[in-house]
Design a protein around this motif. Structure first.
Motif, PDB file in Angstrom:
ATOM      1  N   ILE A 168       0.828  -1.214   0.000  1.00  0.00           N
ATOM      2  CA  ILE A 168       0.000   0.000   0.000  1.00  0.00           C
ATOM      3  C   ILE A 168       0.863   1.264   0.000  1.00  0.00           C
ATOM      4  CG2 ILE A 168      -1.722   1.303   1.321  1.00  0.00           C
ATOM      5  CD1 ILE A 168      -2.755  -1.413   2.347  1.00  0.00           C
ATOM      6  N   TYR A 169       2.000   1.204   0.710  1.00  0.00           N
ATOM      7  CA  TYR A 169       2.903   2.358   0.792  1.00  0.00           C
ATOM      8  C   TYR A 169       4.293   1.964   0.272  1.00  0.00           C
ATOM      9  CZ  TYR A 169      -0.734   3.871   4.072  1.00  0.00           C
ATOM     10  OH  TYR A 169      -1.939   4.198   4.660  1.00  0.00           O
ATOM     11  N   PRO A 170       4.478   1.786  -1.027  1.00  0.00           N
ATOM     12  CA  PRO A 170       5.770   1.334  -1.575  1.00  0.00           C
ATOM     13  C   PRO A 170       6.929   2.273  -1.247  1.00  0.00           C
ATOM     14  CG  PRO A 170       4.292   2.092  -3.334  1.00  0.00           C
ATOM     15  CD  PRO A 170       3.470   2.004  -2.092  1.00  0.00           C
ATOM     16  N   GLU A 171       6.608   3.532  -0.934  1.00  0.00           N
ATOM     17  CA  GLU A 171       7.669   4.480  -0.601  1.00  0.00           C
ATOM     18  C   GLU A 171       8.411   4.092   0.687  1.00  0.00           C
ATOM     19  OE1 GLU A 171       3.727   6.479   0.713  1.00  0.00           O
ATOM     20  OE2 GLU A 171       4.447   5.130  -0.870  1.00  0.00           O
ATOM     21  N   LEU A 172       7.832   3.159   1.455  1.00  0.00           N
ATOM     22  CA  LEU A 172       8.519   2.661   2.653  1.00  0.00           C
ATOM     23  C   LEU A 172       9.887   2.085   2.291  1.00  0.00           C
ATOM     24  CD1 LEU A 172       5.548   0.900   4.480  1.00  0.00           C
ATOM     25  CD2 LEU A 172       6.932   2.744   5.447  1.00  0.00           C
ATOM     26  N   MET A 173      10.015   1.542   1.082  1.00  0.00           N
ATOM     27  CA  MET A 173      11.272   0.925   0.664  1.00  0.00           C
ATOM     28  C   MET A 173      12.336   1.955   0.279  1.00  0.00           C
ATOM     29  SD  MET A 173      10.495  -2.099   1.252  1.00  0.00           S
ATOM     30  CE  MET A 173      11.996  -2.878   0.692  1.00  0.00           C
ATOM     31  N   ASN A 174      11.960   3.235   0.323  1.00  0.00           N
ATOM     32  CA  ASN A 174      12.932   4.292   0.000  1.00  0.00           C
ATOM     33  C   ASN A 174      13.675   4.804   1.229  1.00  0.00           C
ATOM     34  OD1 ASN A 174      12.073   4.188  -2.683  1.00  0.00           O
ATOM     35  ND2 ASN A 174      10.494   5.753  -2.368  1.00  0.00           N
ATOM     36  N   GLY A 175      13.379   4.225   2.387  1.00  0.00           N
ATOM     37  CA  GLY A 175      14.031   4.682   3.605  1.00  0.00           C
ATOM     38  C   GLY A 175      15.516   4.339   3.630  1.00  0.00           C
ATOM     39  N   ASN A 176      16.262   5.073   4.453  1.00  0.00           N
ATOM     40  CA  ASN A 176      17.684   4.763   4.609  1.00  0.00           C
ATOM     41  C   ASN A 176      17.835   3.506   5.481  1.00  0.00           C
ATOM     42  OD1 ASN A 176      17.450   5.549   7.356  1.00  0.00           O
ATOM     43  ND2 ASN A 176      17.915   7.682   6.819  1.00  0.00           N
ATOM     44  N   ALA A 177      19.082   3.079   5.692  1.00  0.00           N
ATOM     45  CA  ALA A 177      19.336   1.830   6.423  1.00  0.00           C
ATOM     46  C   ALA A 177      18.715   1.846   7.813  1.00  0.00           C
ATOM     47  CB  ALA A 177      20.841   1.578   6.513  1.00  0.00           C
ATOM     48  N   GLU A 178      18.844   2.968   8.513  1.00  0.00           N
ATOM     49  CA  GLU A 178      18.289   3.076   9.871  1.00  0.00           C
ATOM     50  C   GLU A 178      16.767   2.999   9.847  1.00  0.00           C
ATOM     51  OE1 GLU A 178      18.302   6.219  13.637  1.00  0.00           O
ATOM     52  OE2 GLU A 178      19.754   6.459  11.995  1.00  0.00           O
ATOM     53  N   GLN A 179      16.160   3.676   8.878  1.00  0.00           N
ATOM     54  CA  GLN A 179      14.698   3.659   8.764  1.00  0.00           C
ATOM     55  C   GLN A 179      14.184   2.278   8.366  1.00  0.00           C
ATOM     56  OE1 GLN A 179      14.585   6.854   5.931  1.00  0.00           O
ATOM     57  NE2 GLN A 179      13.819   8.353   7.432  1.00  0.00           N
ATOM     58  N   MET A 180      14.903   1.571   7.498  1.00  0.00           N
ATOM     59  CA  MET A 180      14.512   0.220   7.106  1.00  0.00           C
ATOM     60  C   MET A 180      14.615  -0.736   8.290  1.00  0.00           C
ATOM     61  SD  MET A 180      13.482   0.316   4.022  1.00  0.00           S
ATOM     62  CE  MET A 180      13.413  -1.433   3.672  1.00  0.00           C
ATOM     63  N   ASP A 181      15.633  -0.519   9.097  1.00  0.00           N
ATOM     64  CA  ASP A 181      15.805  -1.351  10.287  1.00  0.00           C
ATOM     65  C   ASP A 181      14.670  -1.105  11.280  1.00  0.00           C
ATOM     66  OD1 ASP A 181      17.462  -3.315  11.513  1.00  0.00           O
ATOM     67  OD2 ASP A 181      18.064  -1.815  12.982  1.00  0.00           O
ATOM     68  N   GLU A 182      14.279   0.156  11.418  1.00  0.00           N
ATOM     69  CA  GLU A 182      13.169   0.512  12.301  1.00  0.00           C
ATOM     70  C   GLU A 182      11.864  -0.111  11.798  1.00  0.00           C
ATOM     71  OE1 GLU A 182      10.850   4.493  13.996  1.00  0.00           O
ATOM     72  OE2 GLU A 182      12.684   4.682  12.796  1.00  0.00           O
ATOM     73  N   PHE A 183      11.663  -0.075  10.488  1.00  0.00           N
ATOM     74  CA  PHE A 183      10.455  -0.656   9.892  1.00  0.00           C
ATOM     75  C   PHE A 183      10.381  -2.159  10.159  1.00  0.00           C
ATOM     76  CE2 PHE A 183       8.559  -2.746   6.078  1.00  0.00           C
ATOM     77  CZ  PHE A 183       7.239  -2.407   6.333  1.00  0.00           C
TER      78      PHE A 183
END
Length: 210
Positions: A168-183
């Motif tokens: 639903i929110y593909p932009e989630l995959m645009n996060g940096n390494a720290e944000q991806m880890d948080e996700f």
């Protein structure tokens, strides 16, 4: 006290639904007198505590492997499956280093006391130990199954929530390494809460059907 560590090896052991790694070894004591303590255990989590100071880099590497594996629970069996031979040898080196630094005096005294006990007293003591073990083991198969079901539920739900969120929110995959880890761990608390509510609901069903 003079001693050596011999026959060091590791096993994967199921403890209440967790596939844990336990090292086993013999303690060969040469002074104050010749004595052999066989098949003594040392748990992987004890090693990780030791490595925090002894080799922070190796500790960080093992932690990263666990993190990359994902899922719930310790996954110690999966960590060891992922180790290259050189790293496994290094792990063994630090296990032995840790063991050689330990004071085995109390273990030695306890084993000596056990050895010198009269046969009848030893048999009675063994029966007591067996009784305690049997009492503890009685509920272990069920506890192990429940723990494994929890991990299966949590891992499945977490993956599905993450997949739905990304769909639903593909932009989630645009996060940096720290944000991806948080996700990656964003829904862990909610999944645990869901399982807790589910467990209470299941218990009410069981009570209603008894």
């Amino acid at each position: 006290m003079k001693f050596t560590i011999e026959n060091l090896h590791h096993k994967i052991e199921d403890f209440l639904g967790d596939d844990n790694v336990t090292f086993h070894f013999d303690i060969h004591i040469s002074e104050p007198e010749e004595f052999l303590i066989k098949n003594y255990p040392f748990h992987y989590h004890e090693l990780t505590h030791y490595l925090q100071e002894a080799n922070p880099a190796l500790h960080a590497y093992l932690s990263k492997i666990r993190k990359d594996i994902g899922g719930w629970g310790p996954k110690e069996n999966k960590i060891f499956e992922a180790l290259e031979p050189d790293t496994l040898n290094e792990v063994y080196k630090y296990v032995e280093e840790c063991l050689l630094k330990r004071d085995w005096q109390l273990v030695y005294e306890r084993e000596q006391k056990w050895k010198k006990m009269a046969l009848e007293a030893k048999v009675e003591e063994h029966k007591k130990i067996e009784k305690v073990f049997d009492d503890l083991s009685e509920g272990m198969p069920n506890a192990s199954m429940m723990q494994r079901k929890f991990y299966r539920f949590a891992e499945t739900v977490e993956k599905q929530i993450q997949a739905t969120a990304v769909d639903i929110y593909p932009e989630l995959m645009n996060g940096n390494a720290e944000q991806m880890d948080e996700f990656r761990y964003l829904f862990s608390r909610e999944v645990s809460s869901m399982h807790e509510r589910l467990s209470k609901h299941l218990e009410s069903i069981r009570k209603a059907n008894t």
